[in-house]
Design an enzyme around this catalytic site. Structure first.
Site, PDB file in Angstrom:
ATOM      1  N   ASP A  13     -39.471  -2.422 -39.962  1.00 27.90           N
ATOM      2  CA  ASP A  13     -40.600  -2.801 -40.805  1.00 27.90           C
ATOM      3  C   ASP A  13     -41.755  -3.343 -39.966  1.00 27.90           C
ATOM      4  OD1 ASP A  13     -41.649  -3.475 -43.575  1.00 27.90           O
ATOM      5  OD2 ASP A  13     -41.680  -5.470 -42.656  1.00 27.90           O
ATOM      6  N   GLU A  50     -41.946   2.022 -39.375  1.00 31.16           N
ATOM      7  CA  GLU A  50     -43.009   1.923 -40.373  1.00 31.16           C
ATOM      8  C   GLU A  50     -44.266   1.440 -39.666  1.00 31.16           C
ATOM      9  OE1 GLU A  50     -44.501  -0.498 -44.292  1.00 31.16           O
ATOM     10  OE2 GLU A  50     -43.730  -1.442 -42.495  1.00 31.16           O
TER      11      GLU A  50
END
EC number: 3.2.1.20
Length: 567
Positions: free
Chosen positions: A226, A298
């Site tokens: 993330d 990401e």
């Protein structure tokens, strides 16, 4: 000339699985990935919130629809200030979702079905309730600079202490917050309850490798990392933090877009960290065997930066730096717009690395039915599964789920809730998501129409189109995507996208997608006769029907078809 690309949609058809001329490919290169938002997939205990036992009970569905691997949004212990992206214990499961034993059971079931499990890994920050942060506040030995701390600057006019720089957090407002106990500012690129870890500290990096190993030892197949661009920040040689320049994109200095984030995003050290983690996973595989462990990154970054995250001539990085380009399409997008979005990725990533992935949606973005219209859900599913590489599907997109209007209550309003509502399994109570009296978010008022059980019985439903697409991934034509001439793509008209997948010997698929609201007439596409193997709901064609592509064919508005030629 046609451009790169082509993946197919297969309906219920017999597929040639000979692999003549195909290059060796690793499992992730052609994978069908599926994101599960655990709170919303399946509730097993009637509290209205999805959990691990619920996910385990539904893994057979993933096998049914052809999923290679599923990644789970955060399931770690958390106060849930940001729905799990604020982690207070990286080594345990939040009680909302279950226990470590429940997780182990999930892994066992997934392996028995051949479905790989990928975990959401949130390294940039922790919760302020993490014991690491508490120790850092107290300046305990070894944790003093575990987070990013600074004295700030003395305001000569007021005598007060100001933040170290003008940096603004992703969620708006200052990126620096004063901690009264420690008498210093701490950095948080996101919420104030999500303090940033200090990755310039070798001890932090060692702790994160230990976290990776803990979950690898429990059987996971990889991690979706993330917020990759935010892991490092630039610091001047004298220890100060430079102000970021104004971007010119807005008028509110407290808004994230007001500044150009040249010091707080995509720093060179982040690239090196990706290489370090990839090496760690590769070494783990060398020592423990099994398939490749994968890293998804990401990163809403330039394609040049994503290329660096993937690797260079001397280092390998994240196998799948996530490609969000097709998520920017709208209901007005034409076939030429689609080609432009594909080109943005392929002109760099395919040319330099021969890799591609295509993301349909995620938990932070409106669903396809809302971004593009319900009539274009199947079109986007066709495109992302017809292009070479991996496809990434957000749960429910395979049945055409749409956003739900969620009323703001109390003192907060999460504007991303609309795309996070419960999975729609049946037309029964709570869509068979939960036996409880209520669900954590409301169900779509359309769940009795758009649900798995209903769509299984409709031949041209979004679900069956999706399943047909996955079937083609094992065909020799689709597996030849790394061979010279193995795929192409182009806009044959303003509104019609054509994708071709072929092994150049015995099998070829031609996918045609009409993005427009009018009929399209196509003349002389190829001097061969093909057979329709898949057609979406707007089509007048049917599987088994022949099509002489040296002659004229007509596509209805919003129609997509897959045609096959066999030698």
């Amino acid at each position: 000339m046609p451009k790169w690309a082509h993946l197919g949609l297969a309906a219920l058809l017999l597929i040639s699985t000979t692999q003549e001329g195909t290059a060796d490919i690793d499992w992730w290169e052609n994978a069908s990935l599926y994101q599960i938002y655990p709170r919303s997939f399946q509730d097993s205990d009637g509290d209205g919130i999805g959990d691990l036992k619920g996910i385990t009970s539904r893994l057979g569905y993933l096998k049914e629809i052809g999923i290679t691997a599923t990644w789970l949004s955060p399931i770690f212990t958390s106060p849930m200030s940001d729905f799990g992206y604020d982690i207070s214990n990286f080594y345990d499961i939040d009680p909302i979702f279950g226990t470590l034993e429940d997780f182990d059971d999930l892994i066992v079931e997934a392996k028995s079905l051949g479905v790989k499990i990928i975990l959401d890994f949130v390294p940039n920050h922790s919760s302020d309730e993490n014991v690491w942060f508490e120790k850092s506040v107290n300046r305990e030995d070894g944790y003093d600079d575990f987070y990013v701390w600074d004295d700030g600057k003395l305001n000569e006019e007021t005598g007060a202490r100001d933040p170290p720089s003008n940096w603004v957090s992703v969620f708006s407002g200052p990126m620096w917050t004063w901690n009264e106990k420690r008498q210093q500012y701490f950095l948080h690129q996101f919420q104030v309850k999500q303090p940033d870890l200090n990755f310039t500290n070798p001890m932090v990096r060692e702790h994160m490798l230990d976290v990776l190993k803990f979950w690898l030892d429990r059987g996971v197949d990889g991690f979706r990392i993330d917020a990759v661009p935010h892991i490092y920040e630039h610091r001047n040689a004298d220890g100060s933090y430079p102000d970021e320049p104004v971007s010119g994109w807005g008028s509110d200095p407290n808004a994230y877009d007001y500044h150009d984030h040249i010091y707080t995003k995509d720093q060179p050290a982040t690239v090196d960290l990706m290489y370090e983690w990839r090496e760690f996973l590769d070494n783990y595989r060398a020592q423990n065997g099994g398939d490749s462990r994968v890293l998804l990154a990401e990163a809403y970054s330039s394609v040049e930066t994503l290329s660096a995250y993937f690797g260079n001539s001397t280092h390998q990085g994240t196998q799948l730096p996530m490609n969000f380009q097709l998520m920017y399409l709208s209901g007005y997008s034409t076939a030429k717009d689609v080609v432009g979005s594909i080109d943005y990725w392929m002109n760099t990533m395919w040319k330099e690395h021969q890799t591609a992935n295509w993301v349909v949606g995620n938990h932070d973005t409106n669903r396809v039915a809302d971004r593009m219209g319900a009539h274009k859900v199947d079109l986007l599913n066709v495109i992302v599964n017809a292009l070479p590489g991996a496809s990434v599907t957000y749960y429910g997109e395979e049945i055409g789920m749409s956003n739900v209007d969620v009323e703001c209550t109390g003192d907060s309003c999460e504007d991303r809730d609309g795309e996070r509502t419960p999975m729609q399994w049946t037309a029964g109570k709570n869509a068979d998501f939960s036996d409880g009296e209520s669900t954590w978010l409301p169900l779509s008022p359309e769940y009795q129409r758009y649900n798995v059980q209903t769509e299984r019985g409709v031949s041209r439903s979004s679900l069956n189109i999706f399943k047909g697409l996955q079937e083609l991934k094992s065909s020799s034509a689709f597996l030849a995507f790394k061979e010279d001439g193995g795929f192409s793509y182009e806009a044959v008209t303003e509104q019609v996208l054509q994708i071709i997948r072929t092994n150049k010997i015995s099998e070829e698929y031609r996918i045609l997608v009409n993005m427009g609201n009018g009929m399209e007439i196509l003349d002389g596409l190829a001097p061969k006769t093909y057979e329709y193997v898949l057609a979406t709901a707007y089509s007048t064609h049917y599987s088994g029907q022949k099509a002489d592509l040296s002659q004229r064919i007509i596509l209805m508005p919003y129609e997509a078809v897959v045609l096959r030629w066999l030698a």
